[in-house]
Design a protein around this motif. Structure first.
Motif, PDB file in Angstrom:
ATOM      1  N   PHE A 232     -26.109  37.167  58.773  1.00 13.94           N
ATOM      2  CA  PHE A 232     -24.444  36.555  59.574  1.00 13.94           C
ATOM      3  C   PHE A 232     -25.157  35.295  59.824  1.00 13.94           C
ATOM      4  O   PHE A 232     -25.970  35.900  61.448  1.00 13.94           O
ATOM      5  CB  PHE A 232     -22.917  36.521  59.342  1.00 13.94           C
ATOM      6  N   LEU A 233     -25.356  34.177  60.300  1.00 12.81           N
ATOM      7  CA  LEU A 233     -25.585  33.192  61.404  1.00 12.81           C
ATOM      8  C   LEU A 233     -24.492  32.592  62.251  1.00 12.81           C
ATOM      9  O   LEU A 233     -23.319  31.949  61.191  1.00 12.81           O
ATOM     10  CB  LEU A 233     -26.530  32.506  61.506  1.00 12.81           C
ATOM     11  N   PRO A 234     -24.520  32.333  63.144  1.00 16.57           N
ATOM     12  CA  PRO A 234     -22.866  31.358  63.977  1.00 16.57           C
ATOM     13  C   PRO A 234     -23.338  29.888  63.364  1.00 16.57           C
ATOM     14  O   PRO A 234     -24.377  29.909  63.077  1.00 16.57           O
ATOM     15  CB  PRO A 234     -23.456  32.041  65.353  1.00 16.57           C
ATOM     16  N   PHE A 235     -22.298  29.915  62.872  1.00 12.66           N
ATOM     17  CA  PHE A 235     -21.888  28.299  62.190  1.00 12.66           C
ATOM     18  C   PHE A 235     -21.438  27.575  63.364  1.00 12.66           C
ATOM     19  O   PHE A 235     -21.374  27.685  65.282  1.00 12.66           O
ATOM     20  CB  PHE A 235     -20.833  28.166  61.189  1.00 12.66           C
ATOM     21  N   ASP A 236     -22.381  25.973  63.325  1.00 17.43           N
ATOM     22  CA  ASP A 236     -21.779  25.198  64.485  1.00 17.43           C
ATOM     23  C   ASP A 236     -20.935  24.309  64.460  1.00 17.43           C
ATOM     24  O   ASP A 236     -20.062  23.848  62.828  1.00 17.43           O
ATOM     25  CB  ASP A 236     -22.715  24.092  64.142  1.00 17.43           C
TER      26      ASP A 236
END
Length: 343
Positions: free
Chosen positions: A332-336
């Motif tokens: 999971f990558l942090p969303f913008d």
């Protein structure tokens, strides 16, 4: 005029002998990767004229992998940007040399996606794709795995337990974030509309779950309407939003969890209801950026394409080298988050 750095200067700054630097420059005898990198970084820092040559030597010795990708809708601004970032990430990868083959599926039909996947699998060391979660796709991914070709799910998960891994954002949190913003920005409680591209998109399903769960837990005074499936179509979304505005005078929020947001924006531009429902967009594009600037939209939740592509191609190269894993995972990558005041 400053003196041009010499090979002796490079050896001194990098902390190795002149002979070692010579081997790095000319590709003589094996030199450890760590030593090559130290010499390259020193050459870059002092402006040594052959820094580019050292970089070429280093890349020449790296393993080479053919990476394949299936994205959606070739005319879509988001997916064109996605393809560009994938190519850039592969070109800039430090641990391997790679070539990218990118296919675009025109529809969400599993048969078309599987056809493109199998075509890539015939020539690639690892593949990654955006796809609905469908048994036909799962069977094709299992077939790839048996042949030793790892397959990754992108943006929306599928073939869990079979695919190599998922790379994207946490879609449950995305849905909850959209609901939180509507609950805070709506002038009064009322009805809320939700659009998904397909019930087969696991990511959209998770966004819907998170969206509805937030309202049940924290804002039960709002009523979430029956979910609209828009097939990520401009026309369907435009007509649906216009119809909802006509039928529900108390429509206070609208979240488009996948594609088709341009249709919602055009409907609001055309009808200009007063007050405007709180519109939450998916991805940042020319259209969503303009909607934020014009205060037609309140927030856009976007996939961080650049870091996602860097992470993805690294995982694909690692899987191509080591083979499919026995314990597929999720990354999971942090969303913008884009708002009218930070675009």
């Amino acid at each position: 005029m400053s003196k041009r750095p010499t090979i002796t200067d490079l050896a001194r700054v990098s902390g190795v002998s002149v002979a070692t630097v010579d081997r790095v420059l000319n590709g003589r005898l094996p030199v450890r990767e760590e030593t090559q990198r130290r010499v390259y970084e020193a050459a870059t820092s002092i402006g040594y004229h052959a820094a580019g040559l050292i970089a070429q030597r280093m890349r020449k010795e790296l393993p080479e992998y053919r990476l394949g990708f299936v994205l959606l809708r070739p005319k879509d601004v988001f997916y064109r940007a996605f393809a560009g970032e994938l190519e850039k990430a592969i070109a800039q990868a430090s641990g391997f040399r790679g070539t990218a083959t990118i296919e675009f599926a025109d529809t969400l039909a599993p048969e078309e996606i599987v056809e493109r996947l199998r075509r890539l699998g015939a020539n690639c060391d690892a593949v990654a794709l955006v796809s609905p979660d469908h048994p036909t796709v799962t069977a094709a991914v299992a077939e790839m795995k048996e042949r030793g070709i790892p397959a990754f799910s992108l943006l929306s998960d599928f073939a869990t337990g079979v695919r190599e891994g998922y790379v994207g954002i946490d879609n449950l949190k995305v849905g909850r974030t959209a609901a939180w913003m509507i609950s805070k920005c709506a002038r009064r409680p009322g009805k809320v509309a939700l659009f998904v591209g397909s019930h087969r998109f696991h990511g959209h399903e998770l966004r819907e779950i998170g969206f509805r769960a937030f309202f049940r837990e924290h804002a039960p005074e709002f009523a979430v309407l029956e979910t609209v499936v828009n097939n990520e179509s401009y026309e369907i979304t435009h007509e649906a939003v216009a119809g909802l505005l006509g039928r529900h005078g108390d429509l206070v929020g609208c979240y488009v969890a996948g594609g088709g947001i341009e249709g919602a924006i055009s409907a609001l531009q055309q009808l200009r209801p007063d007050p405007l429902p709180v519109l939450i967009c998916n991805e940042i594009t020319v259209d969503t950026r303009a909607a934020l600037a014009d205060n037609l939209a309140v927030m856009a939740i976007a996939t961080p394409l650049q870091p996602l592509c860097r992470e993805l191609v690294g995982l694909m190269a690692h899987a191509a080298e080591d083979g499919p894993a026995n314990a597929p995972g999720q990354t999971f990558l942090p969303f913008d988050i884009y708002l009218p005041e930070n675009i």
